[in-house]
Each structure stands twice: as structure tokens, then as C-alpha cells.
Design an enzyme around this catalytic site. Structure first.
Site, short mmCIF file in Angstrom:
data_model
loop_
_atom_site.label_atom_id
_atom_site.label_comp_id
_atom_site.label_asym_id
_atom_site.label_seq_id
_atom_site.Cartn_x
_atom_site.Cartn_y
_atom_site.Cartn_z
N ASN A 20 0.87 -1.18 0.00
CA ASN A 20 0.00 0.00 0.00
C ASN A 20 0.91 1.22 0.00
O ASN A 20 1.51 1.55 1.02
CB ASN A 20 -0.89 -0.03 1.26
CG ASN A 20 -1.70 1.24 1.42
OD1 ASN A 20 -1.81 2.04 0.50
ND2 ASN A 20 -2.28 1.42 2.61
N LYS A 39 0.14 4.29 -0.29
CA LYS A 39 -0.47 5.52 0.25
C LYS A 39 -0.19 6.68 -0.71
O LYS A 39 -0.17 6.46 -1.92
CB LYS A 39 0.04 5.77 1.68
CG LYS A 39 -0.14 4.50 2.54
CD LYS A 39 0.07 4.71 4.01
CE LYS A 39 -0.16 3.37 4.73
NZ LYS A 39 -0.05 3.48 6.16
N HIS A 54 -9.53 1.34 4.89
CA HIS A 54 -8.25 1.47 5.59
C HIS A 54 -8.44 2.40 6.79
O HIS A 54 -9.21 3.35 6.72
CB HIS A 54 -7.19 2.03 4.63
CG HIS A 54 -5.81 1.99 5.21
ND1 HIS A 54 -5.37 2.94 6.11
CD2 HIS A 54 -4.81 1.11 5.06
CE1 HIS A 54 -4.13 2.63 6.47
NE2 HIS A 54 -3.76 1.53 5.84
N GLU A 77 -6.77 4.75 7.89
CA GLU A 77 -6.54 6.17 7.61
C GLU A 77 -7.76 6.81 6.95
O GLU A 77 -8.03 7.99 7.14
CB GLU A 77 -5.27 6.34 6.76
CG GLU A 77 -4.02 6.12 7.61
CD GLU A 77 -2.79 5.64 6.86
OE1 GLU A 77 -2.75 5.74 5.63
OE2 GLU A 77 -1.86 5.13 7.53
N GLU A 90 -5.63 -4.77 10.63
CA GLU A 90 -4.58 -3.77 10.81
C GLU A 90 -4.82 -3.00 12.10
O GLU A 90 -5.56 -2.00 12.10
CB GLU A 90 -4.58 -2.79 9.63
CG GLU A 90 -4.24 -3.42 8.31
CD GLU A 90 -3.60 -2.41 7.37
OE1 GLU A 90 -2.47 -2.67 6.94
OE2 GLU A 90 -4.20 -1.36 7.12
N GLY A 101 2.48 2.24 10.85
CA GLY A 101 3.45 3.32 10.72
C GLY A 101 4.17 3.65 12.01
O GLY A 101 4.84 4.68 12.10
N SER A 144 3.37 -2.15 10.38
CA SER A 144 4.81 -2.25 10.60
C SER A 144 5.41 -3.58 10.17
O SER A 144 6.29 -4.12 10.84
CB SER A 144 5.15 -1.93 12.07
OG SER A 144 4.75 -0.61 12.39
P1 PGA Z 1 2.83 0.30 7.67
O1 PGA Z 1 1.36 0.56 7.07
O2 PGA Z 1 3.33 -1.00 7.09
O3 PGA Z 1 3.65 1.49 7.20
O4 PGA Z 1 2.70 0.23 9.15
C1 PGA Z 1 0.46 -0.49 6.87
C2 PGA Z 1 -0.82 0.03 6.28
O5 PGA Z 1 -1.25 1.11 6.63
O6 PGA Z 1 -1.44 -0.64 5.41
#
Ligand code: PGA
Length: 258
Positions: free
Chosen positions: A11, A13, A97, A99, A169, A175, A215
Site C-alpha cells: 500500500n 499511500k 483502511h 486512515e 490492521e 506506521g 509495521s
Molecule cells: P505500515 O502501514 O506498514 O507502514 O505500518 C500499513 C498500512 O497502513 O497498510
């Protein structure tokens, strides 16, 4: 019989221009030539058709978007429909997601609406869910995720579940550099599979891939994938570098893909 594949999904982003995306693909392609996983890349809308065209020659990866509209078409300034994504060469879309849920106030009901249109447009969908740190600290992680799953998949037709993938998630792991331990991931994935079984039936629940995200790095990939209910990974930060992402993809080489 269980038939779920191992899925490694990147992903990106809001990262990468078209030029950067094409450069990434040229670097990644030879590195994953013998990949055994189903490799997916969720790219920004602007890269989608260029990346899909670049990848169409070898079919090493599936290309998707990170969001889609809850409307078919109309006066919805700034929105992009699932049909448009399909036409641009998209194979799948990430929906719900954290976010999107957190910063764009997307509810599970909205996710359910988007999901219906995505499947009707012929896309596969990766539906995300996961608890926040406060919810985990309050011991609410199982109830919160059950509600998210039930509401996001409300009225989803049983006969189309082969187009569906889920991604657990935990928000506190995204992140932050703090991944869920393999044990916590397994416990939550099993919980989610039990929810799917209660909603539908055992064979259906057994065939829906559940990815872990938060992560993920090459170093924690083998332990996470070793968990029986962790069927793949949704990778944010570590999917931006072709070499790092290829290490995650290739960590599945020795896993059985059924
Ligand atoms: P990350 O993000 O691997 O940077 O923690 C995962 C995601 O948001 O899908």
C-alpha cells in the site's frame, strides 16, 4: 479443503509519481520472478493505468487502488468510481483502511456501500479493520473488530466471497514500527475467521484470506506468515522500496501455497 493463497499487498499511500512508480516496477520485476505469493500493489490513482500497462506483459503482480467512491457516477467532485478503476486496469481496491476511517470519517456502512460497487465493477477487494490503542487497552479489540467486520460486510453475497480478502490492521501498529506480535496476530485472525464462520459457514470462512498489516518488515515477515491464520501481509512503508518489498514477497517462497 482450504484454498486460500498467500497474498503480499503493498500500500503505497500518497507516495510515488508515475515516473517513480515505473522505476520501482523495473527494479522489482526481476527480484520477484519466482514469487510464490500473490503480489498486489495498491498505487495512487494517478499511477494506476501506467503501472497496469507496464505490468500487463508478465502478470507478476496485481494492481489496485487505495479507495473508491460509494457512488456509481454523478456530481461527486473529486471522487473516482470502481468502474473507472477497472477500466484504468485495476484488479482490486483497498477499502476501509484505518486512515480513511480516521481522517476521512468513513464508517463501516460506507465501506459496505463501496464494497458492493467494487464487486459489481469486477474488482477484488481488500477490506481493512482493526482496533485503536485505546480500544485494545480497554479490552475491546474483539468486539470492535467483530462489529467492523459485520457492518463492512453487511449483505455481502456469499457466492461472491472468492473476490474478498480481509486485512486486520491494528491502528496502533500502523506506521509506528510496533508490529503486533505473531501470537497477537494469530489470536486476532482466528477471532476474525470465527466471526466469518458465524456470519456464513466454515468452508467460506476457511477460504477467505486474512492479511495482517502494521509495521511489516522483512525481519518480522517469516514469524507472521508462520501463523496458521495469517494468510498474507498488507505492507505500507516497507513496500516503497523495491528491494525491501521483494524480500517480504520472497519470504513466502518456502511456504506452501494451496
Ligand atoms: P505500515 O502501514 O506498514 O507502514 O505500518 C500499513 C498500512 O497502513 O497498510
Amino acid at each position: 479443503m482450504q484454498t486460500r493463497p498467500t497474498v503480499i499487498a503493498g500500500n503505497w499511500k500518497m507516495h510515488k509519481t508515475i515516473a517513480e512508480a515505473l522505476e520501482f516496477l523495473r527494479e522489482l520485476t526481476p527480484l520477484i520472478a519466482s514469487a510464490q505469493a500473490k503480489v498486489c500493489l495498491a498505487v495512487p490513482f494517478t499511477c494506476l493505468s501506467s503501472v497496469a500497462r507496464e505490468g500487463s506483459g508478465h502478470k507478476l503482480f496485481h494492481i489496485g487502488a487505495q479507495n473508491a467512491s460509494s457512488h456509481i457516477e454523478g456530481a461527486w467532485t473529486g471522487e473516482i468510481s470502481s468502474h473507472m478503476l477497472k477500466e484504468a486496469g485495476g484488479d482490486f481496491v483497498i477499502l476501509g483502511h484505518s486512515e480513511r476511517r480516521q481522517y476521512f470519517a468513513e464508517s463501516s456502512q460506507l465501506v459496505a456501500q463501496k464494497l458492493r460497487l467494487a464487486i459489481e465493477a469486477g474488482l477484488e477487494a481488500i477490506v481493512c479493520f482493526g482496533e485503536s490503542l485505546q480500544e485494545r487497552e480497554a479490552g475491546q479489540e474483539k468486539i470492535v473488530t467483530e462489529i467492523q467486520i459485520r457492518e463492512s460486510l453487511a449483505a455481502f453475497p456469499l457466492e461472491l466471497t472468492r473476490h474478498l480478502c480481509l486485512a486486520y490492521e491494528p491502528v496502533w501498529a500502523i506506521g509506528t514500527g510496533k508490529n503486533a506480535s505473531p501470537g497477537v496476530a494469530q489470536e486476532m485472525h482466528l477471532h476474525c475467521r470465527n466471526v466469518l464462520e458465524k456470519m456464513w459457514d466454515k468452508p467460506t470462512a476457511a477460504n477467505i484470506p486474512i492479511l495482517y498489516g502494521g509495521s511489516v518488515k522483512p525481519e518480522n515477515t517469516p514469524q507472521l506468515l508462520a501463523q496458521p491464520d495469517v494468510d498474507g501481509l498488507l505492507v505500507g512503508g516497507a513496500s516503497l522500496d523495491a528491494r525491501t518489498f521483494s524480500e517480504i514477497v520472497n519470504a513466502t517462497v518456502n511456504q506452501q501455497v494451496m
